[in-house]
Design a protein around this motif. Structure first.
Motif, PDB file in Angstrom:
ATOM      1  N   ALA A  91       0.755  -1.070   0.193  1.00 18.18           N
ATOM      2  CA  ALA A  91      -0.099   0.248   0.118  1.00 18.18           C
ATOM      3  C   ALA A  91       0.810   1.080   0.112  1.00 18.18           C
ATOM      4  CB  ALA A  91      -1.080   0.099   1.192  1.00 18.18           C
ATOM      5  N   ILE A  92       0.581   2.072  -0.862  1.00 24.46           N
ATOM      6  CA  ILE A  92       1.085   3.750  -0.685  1.00 24.46           C
ATOM      7  C   ILE A  92       0.135   4.575  -0.486  1.00 24.46           C
ATOM      8  CG2 ILE A  92       2.276   5.223  -2.214  1.00 24.46           C
ATOM      9  CD1 ILE A  92       3.146   2.955  -4.225  1.00 24.46           C
ATOM     10  N   PRO A  93       0.270   5.183   0.799  1.00 26.28           N
ATOM     11  CA  PRO A  93      -0.887   6.025   1.293  1.00 26.28           C
ATOM     12  C   PRO A  93      -0.718   7.334   0.394  1.00 26.28           C
ATOM     13  CG  PRO A  93       0.579   5.183   3.107  1.00 26.28           C
ATOM     14  CD  PRO A  93       1.003   4.630   1.866  1.00 26.28           C
ATOM     15  N   LEU A  94      -1.717   7.965  -0.041  1.00 21.22           N
ATOM     16  CA  LEU A  94      -1.926   8.992  -0.868  1.00 21.22           C
ATOM     17  C   LEU A  94      -2.284  10.132  -0.262  1.00 21.22           C
ATOM     18  CD1 LEU A  94      -3.744   7.138  -3.891  1.00 21.22           C
ATOM     19  CD2 LEU A  94      -1.236   7.667  -3.692  1.00 21.22           C
ATOM     20  N   TYR A  95      -3.474  10.316   0.634  1.00 18.63           N
ATOM     21  CA  TYR A  95      -3.856  11.403   1.399  1.00 18.63           C
ATOM     22  C   TYR A  95      -4.771  10.904   2.640  1.00 18.63           C
ATOM     23  CZ  TYR A  95      -7.855  10.963  -1.576  1.00 18.63           C
ATOM     24  OH  TYR A  95      -9.085  10.543  -2.389  1.00 18.63           O
ATOM     25  N   THR A  96      -5.003  11.888   3.451  1.00 22.06           N
ATOM     26  CA  THR A  96      -5.869  11.691   4.694  1.00 22.06           C
ATOM     27  C   THR A  96      -6.791  12.702   4.626  1.00 22.06           C
ATOM     28  OG1 THR A  96      -4.067  10.901   5.737  1.00 22.06           O
ATOM     29  CG2 THR A  96      -5.929  11.658   7.065  1.00 22.06           C
ATOM     30  N   GLU A  97      -8.122  12.309   4.518  1.00 19.66           N
ATOM     31  CA  GLU A  97      -9.196  13.238   4.471  1.00 19.66           C
ATOM     32  C   GLU A  97      -9.865  13.833   5.885  1.00 19.66           C
ATOM     33  OE1 GLU A  97     -12.635  12.329   1.749  1.00 19.66           O
ATOM     34  OE2 GLU A  97     -11.840  10.322   1.648  1.00 19.66           O
ATOM     35  N   THR A  98     -10.294  15.029   5.717  1.00 24.48           N
ATOM     36  CA  THR A  98     -11.133  15.815   6.708  1.00 24.48           C
ATOM     37  C   THR A  98     -12.084  14.922   7.071  1.00 24.48           C
ATOM     38  OG1 THR A  98     -10.176  17.620   5.893  1.00 24.48           O
ATOM     39  CG2 THR A  98     -12.054  18.004   7.519  1.00 24.48           C
ATOM     40  N   SER A  99     -12.597  14.915   8.220  1.00 22.80           N
ATOM     41  CA  SER A  99     -13.794  14.291   8.813  1.00 22.80           C
ATOM     42  C   SER A  99     -14.759  15.469   9.058  1.00 22.80           C
ATOM     43  CB  SER A  99     -13.733  13.549   9.826  1.00 22.80           C
ATOM     44  OG  SER A  99     -12.653  12.303   9.858  1.00 22.80           O
ATOM     45  N   VAL A 100     -15.995  15.086   8.579  1.00 25.29           N
ATOM     46  CA  VAL A 100     -17.057  16.112   8.636  1.00 25.29           C
ATOM     47  C   VAL A 100     -18.182  15.554   9.472  1.00 25.29           C
ATOM     48  CG1 VAL A 100     -16.242  17.442   6.808  1.00 25.29           C
ATOM     49  CG2 VAL A 100     -18.070  15.862   6.480  1.00 25.29           C
ATOM     50  N   VAL A 101     -19.186  16.508   9.800  1.00 20.88           N
ATOM     51  CA  VAL A 101     -20.608  16.016  10.300  1.00 20.88           C
ATOM     52  C   VAL A 101     -21.702  16.445   9.418  1.00 20.88           C
ATOM     53  CG1 VAL A 101     -20.776  17.931  12.081  1.00 20.88           C
ATOM     54  CG2 VAL A 101     -21.968  15.920  12.366  1.00 20.88           C
ATOM     55  N   VAL A 102     -22.360  15.755   9.055  1.00 20.98           N
ATOM     56  CA  VAL A 102     -23.311  15.919   7.896  1.00 20.98           C
ATOM     57  C   VAL A 102     -24.766  16.309   8.632  1.00 20.98           C
ATOM     58  CG1 VAL A 102     -24.745  15.302   5.927  1.00 20.98           C
ATOM     59  CG2 VAL A 102     -22.607  14.471   6.292  1.00 20.98           C
ATOM     60  N   VAL A 103     -25.322  17.559   8.636  1.00 26.86           N
ATOM     61  CA  VAL A 103     -26.405  18.148   9.334  1.00 26.86           C
ATOM     62  C   VAL A 103     -27.411  18.787   8.399  1.00 26.86           C
ATOM     63  CG1 VAL A 103     -24.992  18.540  11.155  1.00 26.86           C
ATOM     64  CG2 VAL A 103     -25.246  20.292   9.536  1.00 26.86           C
ATOM     65  N   PRO A 104     -28.643  19.083   8.815  1.00 23.91           N
ATOM     66  CA  PRO A 104     -29.782  19.709   8.231  1.00 23.91           C
ATOM     67  C   PRO A 104     -28.824  21.080   8.057  1.00 23.91           C
ATOM     68  CG  PRO A 104     -30.955  18.338   9.461  1.00 23.91           C
ATOM     69  CD  PRO A 104     -29.466  18.233   9.768  1.00 23.91           C
ATOM     70  N   LYS A 105     -29.538  21.833   6.886  1.00 25.60           N
ATOM     71  CA  LYS A 105     -29.055  23.407   6.842  1.00 25.60           C
ATOM     72  C   LYS A 105     -29.461  24.064   7.815  1.00 25.60           C
ATOM     73  CE  LYS A 105     -27.708  24.139   2.035  1.00 25.60           C
ATOM     74  NZ  LYS A 105     -27.870  24.733   0.872  1.00 25.60           N
ATOM     75  N   ASP A 106     -30.578  23.836   8.605  1.00 22.75           N
ATOM     76  CA  ASP A 106     -31.167  24.767   9.536  1.00 22.75           C
ATOM     77  C   ASP A 106     -30.942  24.340  11.144  1.00 22.75           C
ATOM     78  OD1 ASP A 106     -32.631  22.423   9.827  1.00 22.75           O
ATOM     79  OD2 ASP A 106     -34.587  23.475   9.589  1.00 22.75           O
ATOM     80  N   HIS A 107     -29.878  23.535  11.135  1.00 19.46           N
ATOM     81  CA  HIS A 107     -29.513  22.844  12.435  1.00 19.46           C
ATOM     82  C   HIS A 107     -28.490  23.827  12.995  1.00 19.46           C
ATOM     83  CE1 HIS A 107     -27.453  20.449  15.327  1.00 19.46           C
ATOM     84  NE2 HIS A 107     -28.266  19.213  15.092  1.00 19.46           N
ATOM     85  N   VAL A 108     -28.638  23.771  14.370  1.00 17.01           N
ATOM     86  CA  VAL A 108     -27.829  24.978  15.311  1.00 17.01           C
ATOM     87  C   VAL A 108     -26.345  24.860  14.931  1.00 17.01           C
ATOM     88  CG1 VAL A 108     -27.447  23.342  17.238  1.00 17.01           C
ATOM     89  CG2 VAL A 108     -27.460  25.736  17.650  1.00 17.01           C
ATOM     90  N   ILE A 109     -25.510  23.672  14.651  1.00 16.32           N
ATOM     91  CA  ILE A 109     -24.308  23.223  14.460  1.00 16.32           C
ATOM     92  C   ILE A 109     -23.655  24.126  13.209  1.00 16.32           C
ATOM     93  CG2 ILE A 109     -22.517  21.705  13.378  1.00 16.32           C
ATOM     94  CD1 ILE A 109     -23.777  19.731  15.557  1.00 16.32           C
ATOM     95  N   THR A 110     -24.665  24.574  12.447  1.00 12.98           N
ATOM     96  CA  THR A 110     -24.114  25.394  11.119  1.00 12.98           C
ATOM     97  C   THR A 110     -23.661  26.526  11.352  1.00 12.98           C
ATOM     98  OG1 THR A 110     -26.475  26.217  10.634  1.00 12.98           O
ATOM     99  CG2 THR A 110     -25.570  24.064   9.636  1.00 12.98           C
ATOM    100  N   ALA A 111     -23.762  27.174  12.817  1.00  8.58           N
ATOM    101  CA  ALA A 111     -23.476  28.434  13.308  1.00  8.58           C
ATOM    102  C   ALA A 111     -21.972  28.552  13.445  1.00  8.58           C
ATOM    103  CB  ALA A 111     -24.274  28.891  14.687  1.00  8.58           C
ATOM    104  N   ALA A 112     -21.469  27.437  13.660  1.00  7.08           N
ATOM    105  CA  ALA A 112     -19.828  27.327  13.896  1.00  7.08           C
ATOM    106  C   ALA A 112     -19.308  26.937  12.513  1.00  7.08           C
ATOM    107  CB  ALA A 112     -19.772  26.142  15.004  1.00  7.08           C
ATOM    108  N   ASP A 113     -18.011  27.181  12.606  1.00  8.05           N
ATOM    109  CA  ASP A 113     -17.146  26.768  11.369  1.00  8.05           C
ATOM    110  C   ASP A 113     -16.576  25.223  11.335  1.00  8.05           C
ATOM    111  OD1 ASP A 113     -17.528  29.316  10.209  1.00  8.05           O
ATOM    112  OD2 ASP A 113     -15.701  30.049  11.289  1.00  8.05           O
ATOM    113  N   GLU A 114     -16.342  25.071  12.610  1.00  6.78           N
ATOM    114  CA  GLU A 114     -16.075  23.652  12.877  1.00  6.78           C
ATOM    115  C   GLU A 114     -16.444  23.038  14.341  1.00  6.78           C
ATOM    116  OE1 GLU A 114     -11.391  24.592  14.579  1.00  6.78           O
ATOM    117  OE2 GLU A 114     -11.852  23.950  12.475  1.00  6.78           O
TER     118      GLU A 114
END
Length: 270
Positions: A71-94
């Motif tokens: 195996a040759i590692p290529l890259y590591t992805e950012t992990s995200v939380v998927v939420v509805p657009k009107d969820h309170v979490i959307t007020a934060a950048d991370e």
């Protein structure tokens, strides 16, 4: 060569979220006579597909069985939380996992994360696939943590996502069975590593990537010209001879020897 004569095409498996297009484009430019066949496979099924020889190599998610696969590692992805657009979490950048502690989080059966302790409140069931979990998030039933590429793959206009800074991360690698490292696999390795077509670590068409090719190539290289030493030459660099035009105090020099005129004789006075 190993395997290049028997393989009419190169079969590349890839898991959801991985985009092989840029490497496929380079393949077609460098090896136009060898078709590349893409095989999409669920992340959990990729190892068995490669073990069965149904693909020559794969763009897979780590970890892999290093006893069987290279195996040759290529890259590591950012992990995200998927939420509805009107969820309170959307007020934060991370956000952090602690911010999700009171939220219902889905862990689908094809979850690519190896959680030591699944965060959040457990859902009433585990969805069969990430796609099913996305549908439940859209129904405001819970949230989902995934690699960013999967959030983009399953994009919906009513959903968005935010990075989770301390969540596990998914690494993507090029992997293949160790015992099946063919010339075509080596060619694709060179492409994903960004080697040029003339790279000495690649596999040039003239055999330069093999031991025999390197020997033949070095034999054909011209050696630097060596000037033979003539009489009176030494290993040191000699000073250039003085110009023939007359000049004040000019002396003829021969290989750094002393001037021919003798010194120390008294002058005859008239």
């Amino acid at each position: 060569m190993t395997g290049s004569e028997e393989t009419p095409s190169f079969r590349l498996a890839y898991v959801p979220g991985v985009t092989p297009a840029k490497w496929v484009k380079v393949w077609h430019e460098r090896l136009p006579g060898i078709p590349l066949t893409l095989v999409q496979v669920p992340a959990a099924e990729a190892p068995e597909l490669l073990r069965a020889g149904e693909a020559d190599a794969g763009l897979v998610r780590l970890p892999v069985d290093r006893d069987f696969f290279s195996a040759i590692p290529l890259y590591t992805e950012t992990s995200v939380v998927v939420v509805p657009k009107d969820h309170v979490i959307t007020a934060a950048d991370e956000v952090t996992l602690a911010d999700l502690a009171d939220e219902v989080l889905f862990h689908p059966l094809d979850d690519v994360f190896d959680w030591e302790q699944p965060p959040g409140e457990p859902a009433f069931e585990r969805p069969a696939t990430t796609q099913d979990a996305i549908e439940l998030v859209a129904a405001n039933v819970g949230l989902l943590v995934v690699p960013q590429s999967l959030a983009r793959l399953h994009h919906r206009r009513d959903l968005t996502y935010r990075p989770v800074t301390d969540a596990p991360q998914s690494g993507v690698a090029l992997s293949w069975p160790q015992e099946a490292t063919t010339d075509l696999v080596e060619d694709f390795i060179g492409i994903v590593r960004g080697r040029t077509v003339n790279s000495t670590r690649g596999r040039p068409a003239d055999g330069g990537g093999t031991k025999e090719g390197r020997t033949a190539g070095s034999a054909g290289k011209s050696q630097p010209d060596k000037k033979p030493r003539g009489a009176g030459q030494s290993g040191t660099r000699q000073k250039p001879a003085a110009k023939s035009s007359g000049g004040r105090g000019q002396r003829a020099r021969t290989g750094g020897a002393k001037p021919a005129a003798k010194r120390g004789k008294p002058r005859r006075h008239s």
